[in-house]
Design a protein around this motif. Structure first.
Motif: not given
Length: 287
Positions: A36-38, A43-46, A50-51
């Motif tokens: 995921d990337f905004d 910023r990234t997130n996982t 993670d799912a």
């Protein structure tokens, strides 16, 4: 053999990631993951990755492959993050080297950026095979959207990436560097030569006009009969004219610049500077 397929849909990028597992065992492969990337904040997130990790651990599965159908231009790959958490080898098409050479120049990467595909564990070409436990996977080189596009055929399931979409939405664009609508037509014929009952799992879905639900599974037979761009024996001349005309009206994907820089590195960010900061480039008037 009929593998079990679990889909993970990322609505932010309309991407479908897949986990395919052998029906009588614990081995599995992950196809086309999402980091995921905004874009606005950088910023990234996982969350998406993670799912998948949560599912693999809950089912006590063994990841053997983390596969990319191509270098995506609309989302970042989570392959290294998944590999660190779950193991497995990262694979992509051999023609990744063409994509790396093309976009290495676009992003002015210099000689330190390797253009030999060495960021990946395995480079596949047409006719190659691999195994997920007792299941055999066969590789079809299906370029046109990009030069490195692959279709993975595992049992009765074909994971087609961005070649075909659902029948009511059609086919992928071909206007990126190295793309070709005539080549895509020929690649699609290879997919449509599979048995009619072969399940097709598409890489994206955008809800075609008149359809209210996202969908990502169809069959070869349905594509041959119903695909609005390629079905019912449409000729290559008709397809090329339609595809090229349509592509001329399309904007670039929102995440194309960050996606290409990361995905041509097998999902790794560009090297950090001396302070540990990572930067993505924004080339002007290059695409």
């Amino acid at each position: 053999m009929t593998p079990f397929v679990k889909a993970f849909f990322d609505e932010a990028t309309f991407t479908v990631s897949y986990l395919v597992r052998e029906p009588q065992g614990k081995s599995c492969a992950i196809i086309d993951s999402v980091l995921d990337f905004d874009h606005a904040s950088g910023r990234t997130n996982t969350n998406s990755a993670d799912a998948i990790i949560e599912y693999v651990k809950a089912e006590d599965l063994r990841v053997e492959w983390i596969l990319e159908s191509h270098v995506h231009a609309d989302h970042l790959s989570a392959a290294p993050y998944l590999q660190e958490a779950l193991g497995g080898k990262i694979g992509i098409g051999k023609n990744i080297t063409i994509v790396q050479d093309t976009f290495g120049k676009v992003f002015n990467e210099g000689t330190e950026f390797q253009r030999d595909g060495s960021q990946f564990d395995s480079l596949f070409q047409d006719g190659d095979s691999f195994h997920v436990g007792q299941m055999r996977g066969d590789v079809l080189h299906t370029p046109g959207h990009t030069p490195a596009c692959l279709t993975y055929v595992i049992g009765d399931a074909a994971f087609v990436g961005d070649t075909l979409f659902m029948p009511d939405f059609g086919t992928a664009r071909c206007d990126f560097p190295g793309g070709s609508s005539a080549t895509l037509y020929q690649s699609i014929q290879k997919i449509l030569a599979l048995p009619d009952e072969t399940r097709i799992f598409v890489g994206h879905d955008y809800k075609a006009p008149g359809r209210d639900e996202y969908a990502w599974e169809t069959t070869v037979g349905e594509q041959k009969a119903l695909n609005i761009h390629i079905g019912q024996g449409r000729s290559i001349e008709e397809f090329v004219q339609m595809r090229d005309t349509r592509d001329a009206t399309l904007a670039m994907p929102r995440l194309i610049l960050p996606s290409l820089q990361v995905n041509m590195r097998a999902g790794h960010m560009p090297p950090a500077d001396e302070q540990g900061n990572v930067y993505l480039k924004l080339p002007v008037n290059k695409l």
